[in-house]
Design an enzyme around this catalytic site. Sequence first.
Site, mmCIF file in Angstrom:
data_model
loop_
_atom_site.group_PDB
_atom_site.id
_atom_site.type_symbol
_atom_site.label_atom_id
_atom_site.label_comp_id
_atom_site.label_asym_id
_atom_site.label_seq_id
_atom_site.Cartn_x
_atom_site.Cartn_y
_atom_site.Cartn_z
ATOM 1 N N ARG A 107 0.228 14.571 12.650
ATOM 2 C CA ARG A 107 0.727 14.464 11.260
ATOM 3 C C ARG A 107 0.852 15.614 10.546
ATOM 4 N NH1 ARG A 107 -1.166 8.886 9.459
ATOM 5 N NH2 ARG A 107 0.714 9.024 8.407
ATOM 6 N N PRO A 108 1.715 16.455 10.940
ATOM 7 C CA PRO A 108 1.935 17.630 10.281
ATOM 8 C C PRO A 108 2.695 17.363 8.857
ATOM 9 C CG PRO A 108 3.584 17.381 11.795
ATOM 10 C CD PRO A 108 2.592 16.324 12.039
ATOM 11 N N ARG A 142 -8.751 -0.403 4.357
ATOM 12 C CA ARG A 142 -7.723 0.558 3.871
ATOM 13 C C ARG A 142 -6.448 -0.073 3.744
ATOM 14 N NH1 ARG A 142 -6.320 4.666 8.031
ATOM 15 N NH2 ARG A 142 -5.002 5.037 6.417
ATOM 16 N N ARG A 182 -4.873 10.686 4.163
ATOM 17 C CA ARG A 182 -3.862 11.415 4.677
ATOM 18 C C ARG A 182 -2.705 11.594 3.164
ATOM 19 N NH1 ARG A 182 0.839 12.134 6.490
ATOM 20 N NH2 ARG A 182 1.278 14.353 7.363
ATOM 21 N N ASP A 195 5.156 20.050 7.710
ATOM 22 C CA ASP A 195 5.954 21.129 7.636
ATOM 23 C C ASP A 195 7.073 20.677 6.861
ATOM 24 O OD1 ASP A 195 6.101 19.290 9.975
ATOM 25 O OD2 ASP A 195 7.922 20.553 10.499
ATOM 26 N N LEU A 196 7.607 19.607 7.151
ATOM 27 C CA LEU A 196 8.980 18.981 6.359
ATOM 28 C C LEU A 196 8.622 18.841 4.601
ATOM 29 C CD1 LEU A 196 9.971 16.343 9.008
ATOM 30 C CD2 LEU A 196 11.011 18.653 8.424
ATOM 31 N N LYS A 216 0.733 -1.309 -0.059
ATOM 32 C CA LYS A 216 -0.061 0.033 0.006
ATOM 33 C C LYS A 216 0.965 1.237 0.038
ATOM 34 C CE LYS A 216 -1.518 1.454 4.292
ATOM 35 N NZ LYS A 216 -1.379 2.844 4.527
ATOM 36 N N ASN A 217 1.845 1.308 0.718
ATOM 37 C CA ASN A 217 2.590 2.511 1.157
ATOM 38 C C ASN A 217 3.741 2.536 -0.021
ATOM 39 O OD1 ASN A 217 1.059 3.075 3.153
ATOM 40 N ND2 ASN A 217 2.647 2.611 5.132
ATOM 41 N N CYS A 265 -4.634 12.658 12.920
ATOM 42 C CA CYS A 265 -5.368 11.634 12.854
ATOM 43 C C CYS A 265 -5.143 10.835 14.088
ATOM 44 C CB CYS A 265 -5.202 10.757 11.426
ATOM 45 S SG CYS A 265 -3.320 9.768 11.632
ATOM 46 N N ASP A 269 4.563 0.491 12.111
ATOM 47 C CA ASP A 269 3.378 -0.071 11.415
ATOM 48 C C ASP A 269 3.216 -1.448 11.875
ATOM 49 O OD1 ASP A 269 2.696 2.229 10.208
ATOM 50 O OD2 ASP A 269 3.515 1.802 8.197
HETATM 51 N N1 EPU Z 1 6.657 14.590 10.510
HETATM 52 C C1 EPU Z 1 6.638 15.714 10.682
HETATM 53 N N2 EPU Z 1 6.592 16.800 9.937
HETATM 54 C C2 EPU Z 1 6.168 16.187 8.524
HETATM 55 C C3 EPU Z 1 5.953 14.988 8.170
HETATM 56 C C4 EPU Z 1 6.131 14.090 9.243
HETATM 57 O O1 EPU Z 1 6.933 16.407 11.911
HETATM 58 O O2 EPU Z 1 6.099 17.294 7.576
HETATM 59 C C5 EPU Z 1 6.757 13.513 11.691
HETATM 60 C C6 EPU Z 1 5.310 12.903 11.978
HETATM 61 O O3 EPU Z 1 4.608 13.306 12.719
HETATM 62 C C7 EPU Z 1 5.951 11.414 12.543
HETATM 63 C C8 EPU Z 1 7.183 11.311 11.954
HETATM 64 O O4 EPU Z 1 7.757 12.641 11.078
HETATM 65 O O5 EPU Z 1 6.118 11.649 13.959
HETATM 66 C C9 EPU Z 1 7.336 10.256 10.525
HETATM 67 O O6 EPU Z 1 6.044 10.583 9.808
HETATM 68 P P1 EPU Z 1 6.091 10.275 8.393
HETATM 69 O O7 EPU Z 1 6.078 11.565 7.465
HETATM 70 O O8 EPU Z 1 7.233 9.386 8.115
HETATM 71 O O9 EPU Z 1 4.863 9.553 7.859
HETATM 72 P P2 EPU Z 1 4.178 9.521 6.774
HETATM 73 O O10 EPU Z 1 5.222 9.488 5.433
HETATM 74 O O11 EPU Z 1 2.891 10.324 6.868
HETATM 75 C C10 EPU Z 1 4.168 6.915 6.435
HETATM 76 C C11 EPU Z 1 3.177 5.650 6.146
HETATM 77 C C12 EPU Z 1 2.801 5.470 7.391
HETATM 78 C C13 EPU Z 1 3.957 4.989 8.376
HETATM 79 C C14 EPU Z 1 4.766 6.322 8.474
HETATM 80 C C15 EPU Z 1 6.258 5.907 9.526
HETATM 81 C C16 EPU Z 1 2.112 5.974 3.944
HETATM 82 C C17 EPU Z 1 0.884 6.295 3.076
HETATM 83 N N3 EPU Z 1 2.076 5.921 5.331
HETATM 84 O O12 EPU Z 1 3.434 8.098 6.826
HETATM 85 O O13 EPU Z 1 2.047 4.228 7.309
HETATM 86 O O14 EPU Z 1 3.609 4.590 9.714
HETATM 87 O O15 EPU Z 1 5.065 6.484 7.041
HETATM 88 O O16 EPU Z 1 6.779 4.811 8.773
HETATM 89 O O17 EPU Z 1 3.198 5.733 3.386
HETATM 90 C C18 EPU Z 1 0.124 2.804 8.025
HETATM 91 O O18 EPU Z 1 0.322 2.077 6.728
HETATM 92 O O19 EPU Z 1 -0.760 2.218 8.956
HETATM 93 C C19 EPU Z 1 0.562 4.008 8.112
HETATM 94 C C20 EPU Z 1 0.216 4.915 8.991
#
Ligand code: EPU
Length: 421
Positions: free
Chosen positions: A120-121, A398, A91, A123-124, A22-23, A115, A306
């Site tokens: 889930r910001p 999902r 998201r 900003d990065l 999925k991811n 969520c 995960d």
């Molecule tokens: N974060 C920030 N700022 C940002 C982005 C992230 O502070 O701009 C923080 C997040 O709040 C978190 C950390 O950085 O504390 C890591 O978040 P990341 O951005 O890596 O998460 P994501 O890319 O939004 C993906 C997966 C998630 C998985 C995470 C971590 C997808 C669609 N989602 O999310 O998958 O938990 O990486 O490995 O790829 C799931 O499949 O159940 C799921 C939640």
Amino acid sequence: MDKIIVHGGRSLSGTVKISGSKNSALPILAATLLTREPCIIHSVPDLSDIHYMLQILSHLGAQVERASGTVTIQADKVSTVAPYEIVRKMRASVCVLGPLLGRHKEARVSLPGGCVIGDRPIDLHLKGFRALNAACRVEAGDVKVFADELRGATVDLEGRQGPTVLGTGNVMMAATLAEGVTVIEGAAAEPEVVDLANFLGKMGAKIEGAGTRRITIEGVKELHGAEHSVIPDRIEAGTFLVAAALAGREVTLRRVNAEHLNAVTNAISDAGFRLHIQRDSITVFGNGSSLPVHLITEPYPGFPTDMQAQMCALLSRANGESSVTETVFPQRFMHVSELKRMGADIALEGATARINGVARLSGAPVMASDLRASAALVLAGLVADGTTEVNRVYHIDRGYESIDEKLMGLGAEIERVKNQL
Ligand code: EPU
């Protein structure tokens, strides 16, 4: 809303085939927006999050065709605006920002809310776009990014909670069509980022270092159509490994990439289970009870967040006290109160769950508002006495392709009850 009813106590054996990730599939589908030529993507799992992404691409004007696991997408002419009604459901829709910015130098996408697993910001993601010379504004709940010209730059995407998976993908996608060279420091090294980079490479992008903490992208003038197969889902695989450890005699997972699962297979082996690991298959030999383990979730190659909830389910029945510390999403413990309702003995101390293994779990009506938490409850139900009703199954749908059918194929007794109000 559907619910899943698990009748505990059946032992699992046999073979299960793991679906596409999925991811990986979500950003790869979004990446097809980078070209006007057709792209063919294989091993796309049949999941509601994937349907949402395909709906977003169609809404943006792409032609989308789907035949079983293969999706063909041609984004000849696309709009750059993805409104709230269409993106609010998922998201990960935020990952259309990078490709739209790369190709059209502008995008407007409704901002994802928080969520249940945390704030889930993004900003990065925006820091990366700004480094590429784009302006980013939040207006009326939308994030708007635009640039006269995208210019390569060096940017560090490491955040307080570590690297960002979708943020790395988003900035990498935009940078493929920027002028000059972009270096992403503090990049996420997850296999899903590597899969995306491989697909972009097939489209003509020049990317080096994917899978390490520094990715270099040399911008090109345009990208072309490409064909790609999505990697196997390491989290679905990990979930079946835990199911097998909890309730299995001998279960073999096929179509896995065992290398992506090292942290998970190490944890399951530390918990006392025997594994037979080959490059693309893993067999787990269940033995009834597990040893306690101390785990910390970390970015890849560490133990994945995960898989944290599923391991909590396994360790609920361990012979002793385990601990699980969550560093990626420190609030991601929705499963704990529900597992406790099934008889688990777990105390939360900040971002650490202290799990005192119990001999028996008992079936109960449970629900969780997160995909992996819900999966953990199904796993606990496999070994609980009596019947476990897992409500709000749409969370599981999902991210798991036919989890009930796959578990039934291994001998579990599970029913799906449709359309509960
Ligand atoms: N974060 C920030 N700022 C940002 C982005 C992230 O502070 O701009 C923080 C997040 O709040 C978190 C950390 O950085 O504390 C890591 O978040 P990341 O951005 O890596 O998460 P994501 O890319 O939004 C993906 C997966 C998630 C998985 C995470 C971590 C997808 C669609 N989602 O999310 O998958 O938990 O990486 O490995 O790829 C799931 O499949 O159940 C799921 C939640």
